[in-house]
Design a protein around this motif. Structure first.
Motif, PDB file in Angstrom:
ATOM      1  N   ASN A  19      -8.799  18.311 -27.265  1.00 56.91           N
ATOM      2  CA  ASN A  19      -8.048  17.499 -28.317  1.00 56.91           C
ATOM      3  C   ASN A  19      -7.348  16.366 -26.396  1.00 56.91           C
ATOM      4  O   ASN A  19      -7.629  14.993 -26.870  1.00 56.91           O
ATOM      5  CB  ASN A  19      -6.894  17.998 -28.789  1.00 56.91           C
ATOM      6  N   GLN A  20      -6.979  17.249 -25.543  1.00 53.81           N
ATOM      7  CA  GLN A  20      -7.036  17.084 -24.080  1.00 53.81           C
ATOM      8  C   GLN A  20      -7.524  15.553 -23.578  1.00 53.81           C
ATOM      9  O   GLN A  20      -7.373  14.423 -23.470  1.00 53.81           O
ATOM     10  CB  GLN A  20      -6.437  17.187 -22.990  1.00 53.81           C
ATOM     11  N   MET A  21      -9.035  16.400 -23.874  1.00 56.12           N
ATOM     12  CA  MET A  21     -10.466  15.330 -23.056  1.00 56.12           C
ATOM     13  C   MET A  21     -10.381  14.137 -24.158  1.00 56.12           C
ATOM     14  O   MET A  21     -10.628  12.989 -23.576  1.00 56.12           O
ATOM     15  CB  MET A  21     -11.157  16.093 -22.817  1.00 56.12           C
ATOM     16  N   GLU A  22     -10.509  13.974 -25.205  1.00 58.15           N
ATOM     17  CA  GLU A  22     -10.609  12.672 -26.257  1.00 58.15           C
ATOM     18  C   GLU A  22      -9.875  12.370 -25.673  1.00 58.15           C
ATOM     19  O   GLU A  22     -10.138  10.513 -25.782  1.00 58.15           O
ATOM     20  CB  GLU A  22     -10.464  13.513 -27.849  1.00 58.15           C
ATOM     21  N   LYS A  23      -8.506  11.953 -25.734  1.00 55.36           N
ATOM     22  CA  LYS A  23      -7.142  11.168 -25.570  1.00 55.36           C
ATOM     23  C   LYS A  23      -7.236  10.532 -24.498  1.00 55.36           C
ATOM     24  O   LYS A  23      -7.710   9.180 -24.189  1.00 55.36           O
ATOM     25  CB  LYS A  23      -5.968  12.172 -25.385  1.00 55.36           C
ATOM     26  N   ILE A  33     -18.498  15.326 -25.883  1.00 62.25           N
ATOM     27  CA  ILE A  33     -19.240  16.027 -26.361  1.00 62.25           C
ATOM     28  C   ILE A  33     -19.407  17.325 -25.832  1.00 62.25           C
ATOM     29  O   ILE A  33     -20.059  18.132 -27.348  1.00 62.25           O
ATOM     30  CB  ILE A  33     -20.928  14.958 -26.349  1.00 62.25           C
ATOM     31  N   GLN A  34     -19.343  17.129 -24.810  1.00 61.13           N
ATOM     32  CA  GLN A  34     -20.159  18.630 -24.555  1.00 61.13           C
ATOM     33  C   GLN A  34     -18.666  19.943 -24.942  1.00 61.13           C
ATOM     34  O   GLN A  34     -19.428  21.151 -25.499  1.00 61.13           O
ATOM     35  CB  GLN A  34     -20.208  19.143 -23.188  1.00 61.13           C
ATOM     36  N   GLN A  35     -17.837  19.585 -24.982  1.00 60.91           N
ATOM     37  CA  GLN A  35     -16.420  20.517 -25.475  1.00 60.91           C
ATOM     38  C   GLN A  35     -16.916  20.551 -26.690  1.00 60.91           C
ATOM     39  O   GLN A  35     -16.525  21.658 -27.242  1.00 60.91           O
ATOM     40  CB  GLN A  35     -15.443  19.538 -24.829  1.00 60.91           C
ATOM     41  N   SER A  36     -17.077  20.033 -27.470  1.00 60.55           N
ATOM     42  CA  SER A  36     -17.017  19.644 -28.430  1.00 60.55           C
ATOM     43  C   SER A  36     -17.761  20.837 -29.123  1.00 60.55           C
ATOM     44  O   SER A  36     -17.974  21.960 -29.967  1.00 60.55           O
ATOM     45  CB  SER A  36     -17.150  18.539 -29.457  1.00 60.55           C
ATOM     46  N   MET A  37     -18.815  20.747 -28.579  1.00 60.05           N
ATOM     47  CA  MET A  37     -20.394  21.758 -29.071  1.00 60.05           C
ATOM     48  C   MET A  37     -20.073  22.885 -28.474  1.00 60.05           C
ATOM     49  O   MET A  37     -20.636  23.775 -29.130  1.00 60.05           O
ATOM     50  CB  MET A  37     -21.475  20.712 -27.775  1.00 60.05           C
ATOM     51  N   TYR A  38     -19.125  23.561 -27.422  1.00 62.79           N
ATOM     52  CA  TYR A  38     -18.679  24.795 -26.857  1.00 62.79           C
ATOM     53  C   TYR A  38     -18.032  25.708 -28.143  1.00 62.79           C
ATOM     54  O   TYR A  38     -17.988  26.153 -28.429  1.00 62.79           O
ATOM     55  CB  TYR A  38     -18.516  24.700 -25.301  1.00 62.79           C
ATOM     56  N   LEU A  39     -17.093  24.151 -28.420  1.00 61.23           N
ATOM     57  CA  LEU A  39     -15.732  25.185 -29.561  1.00 61.23           C
ATOM     58  C   LEU A  39     -16.718  25.577 -30.705  1.00 61.23           C
ATOM     59  O   LEU A  39     -16.963  26.284 -31.062  1.00 61.23           O
ATOM     60  CB  LEU A  39     -14.690  23.572 -29.628  1.00 61.23           C
ATOM     61  N   ASP A  40     -17.871  25.053 -30.855  1.00 60.69           N
ATOM     62  CA  ASP A  40     -18.191  24.984 -32.363  1.00 60.69           C
ATOM     63  C   ASP A  40     -19.063  26.259 -32.218  1.00 60.69           C
ATOM     64  O   ASP A  40     -19.710  26.961 -33.269  1.00 60.69           O
ATOM     65  CB  ASP A  40     -20.176  23.809 -32.041  1.00 60.69           C
ATOM     66  N   GLU A  41     -19.201  26.353 -30.793  1.00 59.14           N
ATOM     67  CA  GLU A  41     -20.511  27.605 -30.139  1.00 59.14           C
ATOM     68  C   GLU A  41     -19.242  28.276 -30.419  1.00 59.14           C
ATOM     69  O   GLU A  41     -19.599  30.255 -31.416  1.00 59.14           O
ATOM     70  CB  GLU A  41     -20.645  28.044 -29.109  1.00 59.14           C
TER      71      GLU A  41
END
Length: 55
Positions: A19-23, A33-41
């Motif tokens: 959320n912080q990175m997106e802002k 996108i990389q952080q989102s993929m990590y969260l998905d994992e």
């Protein structure tokens, strides 16, 4: 702290970071996108543990 609780904690931290990175960078940035993929994992890992415990 057991394994599912550890993963839940990691998920919460990863979600906050995302959320912080997106802002800062916007949704299309490679870091976001990389952080989102990590969260998905992490979520997939948690769900696998949950499914094993249910069986």
């Amino acid at each position: 702290m057991n394994e599912p609780e550890m993963i839940q904690h990691k998920i919460e931290k990863a979600r906050l970071k995302l959320n912080q990175m997106e802002k800062i960078y916007g949704l299309g940035d490679a870091k976001v996108i990389q952080q989102s993929m990590y969260l998905d994992e992490l979520i997939n890992e948690y769900m696998q543990l949950f499914l094993v415990q249910v069986k």
